[in-house]
Design a protein around this motif. Structure first.
Motif, short mmCIF file in Angstrom:
data_model
loop_
_atom_site.label_atom_id
_atom_site.label_comp_id
_atom_site.label_asym_id
_atom_site.label_seq_id
_atom_site.Cartn_x
_atom_site.Cartn_y
_atom_site.Cartn_z
N PRO A 171 0.79 -1.24 0.00
CA PRO A 171 0.00 0.00 0.00
C PRO A 171 0.82 1.28 0.00
O PRO A 171 0.50 2.22 -0.73
N VAL A 172 1.89 1.33 0.78
CA VAL A 172 2.68 2.57 0.84
C VAL A 172 4.16 2.21 0.98
O VAL A 172 4.52 1.39 1.83
N GLU A 173 4.98 2.84 0.17
CA GLU A 173 6.43 2.73 0.31
C GLU A 173 7.04 4.08 -0.06
O GLU A 173 6.69 4.68 -1.08
N GLY A 174 7.93 4.56 0.78
CA GLY A 174 8.58 5.84 0.53
C GLY A 174 10.06 5.68 0.29
O GLY A 174 10.67 4.68 0.67
N ASN A 175 10.66 6.67 -0.36
CA ASN A 175 12.10 6.68 -0.56
C ASN A 175 12.58 8.12 -0.55
O ASN A 175 11.84 9.05 -0.89
N ALA A 176 13.81 8.33 -0.12
CA ALA A 176 14.37 9.66 -0.03
C ALA A 176 15.88 9.58 -0.19
O ALA A 176 16.51 8.56 0.13
N ASP A 177 16.47 10.68 -0.67
CA ASP A 177 17.90 10.76 -0.87
C ASP A 177 18.31 12.23 -0.70
O ASP A 177 17.71 13.12 -1.31
N VAL A 178 19.30 12.46 0.16
CA VAL A 178 19.81 13.81 0.37
C VAL A 178 21.33 13.76 0.30
O VAL A 178 21.95 12.87 0.89
N SER A 179 21.94 14.71 -0.43
CA SER A 179 23.40 14.73 -0.54
C SER A 179 23.90 16.17 -0.64
O SER A 179 23.16 17.08 -1.02
N TYR A 180 25.17 16.32 -0.27
CA TYR A 180 25.82 17.63 -0.37
C TYR A 180 27.27 17.40 -0.75
O TYR A 180 27.88 16.41 -0.34
N GLY A 181 27.82 18.33 -1.58
CA GLY A 181 29.18 18.12 -2.01
C GLY A 181 29.88 19.39 -2.45
O GLY A 181 29.42 20.51 -2.18
N SER A 182 30.98 19.20 -3.13
CA SER A 182 31.82 20.31 -3.59
C SER A 182 31.02 21.25 -4.49
O SER A 182 30.00 20.88 -5.06
N TYR A 183 31.52 22.46 -4.61
CA TYR A 183 30.88 23.51 -5.40
C TYR A 183 29.49 23.85 -4.87
O TYR A 183 28.60 24.23 -5.63
N GLN A 184 29.30 23.65 -3.56
CA GLN A 184 28.01 23.94 -2.91
C GLN A 184 26.86 23.21 -3.62
O GLN A 184 25.80 23.77 -3.86
N THR A 185 27.11 21.95 -3.91
CA THR A 185 26.12 21.15 -4.62
C THR A 185 25.20 20.44 -3.64
O THR A 185 25.66 19.68 -2.78
N PHE A 186 23.92 20.67 -3.76
CA PHE A 186 22.91 20.07 -2.89
C PHE A 186 21.88 19.36 -3.75
O PHE A 186 21.38 19.92 -4.73
N GLN A 187 21.57 18.12 -3.38
CA GLN A 187 20.57 17.35 -4.13
C GLN A 187 19.63 16.67 -3.16
O GLN A 187 20.05 16.13 -2.12
#
Length: 631
Positions: A171-187
């Motif tokens: 019925p329900v499944e979630g996913n998440a991804d957070v990252s940070y890196g060089s050149y002030q890169t945020f995803q």
């Protein structure tokens, strides 16, 4: 050439090639020799073991994508044999051009779940790779060679099928991804999916921003060029309805937005910027038959692009396409499989400045193919496509693709095919130098390959040689686009796979390319080597080690040979040489509670200085750290 041959022999004796490691059960099949075989859909439009097609196929599995966290789609594709993505390691906002076996980016078709992505407002129609985040992707299938019989216009060098995730079966499944890196890169990525009775749903959101680097190179080192950052967002929503056990319907919606600061040109700083929107929506459906299926899809795609220049103001481009396809595949007895379909594509470019205001064009293409499958080892594909183009008329494409599987598992394969590229709306109707009398570019390709397995653990080697000729190449002149040039390319690809046990593997490849362009000048033919920004020789190496069920590490080397570029600050454009370079990358991840993964991506560890495009910067050493969760 002798030096290159020595490198090749040394490479073949020292390096091993590992294909994609583990695959899920639904993506494998047992061959007649009892070996586990990857099942692909792109090479034939329906599921088929990879060793039953004579095409060169690369599969990037979900597992490999997990071990590529922190990379962009362009960087992942750039790591594959026979593929270079120019700009993959430049500023994140720099445009990306994909070269399959040395052919330009306009000769590669990008599919999303089997549906063609296309930009009718572009000069060449190539889709912008920056608009596709990797977190929405389940797997990628790449088929190299002339594929116009199955996929129509532009499929001269190959097809890249990006297959998105399927909805969870609970019925329900979630996913998440957070990252940070060089050149002030945020995803950041988050998603929710599930199944409720006969209905499924899947909603995904992606965000990426980076401070970037200066896109243009500061040749003095003292001019203080500003950094050119990016900001992008993407939303994907898909529903599914299992109407009955044999019939399903999947409507979808996808929207991508990209903003990037740019510079005015090579060695020239500026506060220009670029933004793009891409929207596509439609549905897919399939109906299962006894020993076959009927498939259909409809795709509406709309693209908007704006370039803002401090010197010239805004330049706006807009295009849309409707793509509808209906096809049927069927087993006709024990040895014969059939495929037949009808493809309709309508493209429009809202532009009142064009020679023909708001130009549009349609293509309609029936196609068919027969596949002979024999338990004694012989497999043959024979197919053709007839295309009617509203403006230039008709053309025909064909494919003949035999392969033979020996009892040892060795596979001999060949491919003889033709492909085509229809002139774009810009070429036909402007606004700059249009020519409505243009004919399609026609390509012929010849390929032969051998795959030799050894051991019982999936180790093998593959050697492929190919030759491609493209006629009636469309060339821009100040007066009008014209059909003039002829391009001839040939090359070899060597891949070797060794698995040292269940958890350690080594991968490597060597590619050599050569290309010549023949053009008419004053009634005479001139022929010269033409591999602009494309290396003649490239080496790619990869080692992967699943140390424990929790710890995974990989390390890769990529050597790109000398290339030639043009200095667009001179007229006529002067050729310049770009030096060879080697990049060393590494990845490490730790998985805990089976649902969480910490990862660290390290790129250009040696901080190598190199050039992909003359006058533009590339990234030095940089890293990305993040956490991925499934709940």
């Amino acid at each position: 050439m002798s030096k290159l041959l020595c490198h090749f022999i040394l490479f073949g004796s020292l390096i091993s090639f590992t294909a994609i490691a583990q695959t899920e059960k639904q993506d494998t099949a047992i061959s007649r020799h009892g070996q586990l075989q990857e099942v692909v859909v792109t090479a034939t439009k329906f599921p088929k073991p990879v060793n039953q097609t004579g095409n060169s196929v690369i599969v990037i599995t979900h597992e490999q994508l997990l071990h590529s966290q922190g990379e962009t789609l362009s960087q992942i594709l750039d790591e594959q044999t026979g593929i270079n993505v120019n700009g993959a390691n430049s500023n994140p906002g720099k445009d990306k051009a994909i070269y399959i076996r040395g052919a330009g980016s306009d000769y590669a078709v990008i599919l999303l779940d089997g549906m063609p992505l296309y930009d009718p407002s572009g000069m060449g129609g190539a889709f912008d790779l920056r608009l596709i985040p990797i977190d929405d992707i389940e797997r990628i299938e790449i088929v190299k060679g002339g594929l116009s019989t199955l996929y129509g216009t532009d499929a001269i060098a190959g097809v890249i099928n990006i297959i998105t995730r399927r909805a969870a079966q609970k019925p329900v499944e979630g996913n998440a991804d957070v990252s940070y890196g060089s050149y002030q890169t945020f995803q950041a990525h988050t998603g929710l999916s599930g199944k409720l009775h006969a209905f499924t749903y899947d909603i995904q959101y992606d965000h990426l921003q980076s401070g970037g680097i200066s896109e243009a190179t500061d040749s003095t080192g003292k001019a203080g060029f500003d950094k050119d950052g990016i900001n992008s967002n993407a939303v994907l929503a898909r529903l599914g309805w299992q109407i009955n056990p044999d019939f399903q319907l999947q409507p979808f919606f996808r929207y991508d937005y990209f903003f990037g600061n740019t510079d005015a040109g090579s060695f020239t700083d500026s506060k220009d910027h670029y933004q793009a929107h891409d929207l596509n929506a439609g549905f897919q459906t399939s109906y299962l038959l006894h020993e076959g299926a009927i498939h259909a899809h409809y795709l509406y795609e709309q693209t908007h692009r704006t370039y803002h220049s401090q010197s010239y103001g805004d330049s706006r481009y807009e295009g849309l396409q409707h793509d509808a396809e209906l096809y049927w595949n069927q087993n006709l007895g024990k040895h014969i499989q059939a495929l037949a379909g009808l493809d309709y594509r309508y493209m429009k470019m809202p532009d009142t400045t064009a020679k023909k205001k708001n130009p549009s064009v349609y293509l309609i293409s029936p196609y068919a193919a027969l596949f002979w499958v024999n338990e004694k080892g012989l497999n043959v594909e024979l197919g053709g496509r007839f295309t009617h183009h509203q403006q230039y008329g008709n053309n025909f494409s064909f494919t003949f693709n035999p392969s033979f599987i020996f009892h040892s598992g060795m596979v001999l394969s060949a491919d003889v095919s033709s492909a085509f590229k229809a002139p774009t709306l810009t070429m036909l109707y402007g606004p700059y130098s249009p020519n409505p009398d243009l004919k399609p570019e026609i390509a012929y390709q010849y390929e032969g390959g051998i795959t030799v397995p050894y051991g019982n653990d999936g180790s093998d080697m593959r050697f492929t040689v190919f030759k491609r000729k493209i006629q009636n190449i469309i060339v821009y002149t100040p007066a009008a686009y014209i059909n003039q040039d002829e391009q001839r390319d040939w090359g070899i690809e060597y891949e070797n796979t060794v698995k040292a046990g269940k958890h350690l593997s080594f991968t490597g490849s060597f590619v050599f390319l050569n290309g010549q362009l023949t053009t008419q000048e004053n009634g005479k033919d001139t022929t010269y080597e033409n591999l602009l920004r494309k290396p003649k020789a490239s080496f790619k190496l990869l080692a992967q080690w699943q140390i424990t069920p929790q710890w995974f590490v990989s390390s890769s080397l990529e050597n790109i040979g000398d290339r030639t570029d043009l200095d667009f600050n001179t007229y006529p454009f002067a050729p310049v040489s770009l030096k060879a370079y080697t990049l060393w990358n590494a990845f490490v991840s730790y998985t805990f509670h089976k649902r969480y993964m910490l990862y660290l991506q390290l790129r250009n560890i040696t901080n190598t200085s190199f050039t992909e495009v003359y006058g533009y910067n590339t990234m030095g050493f940089h890293m990305v750290a993040g956490i991925r969760a499934r709940f």
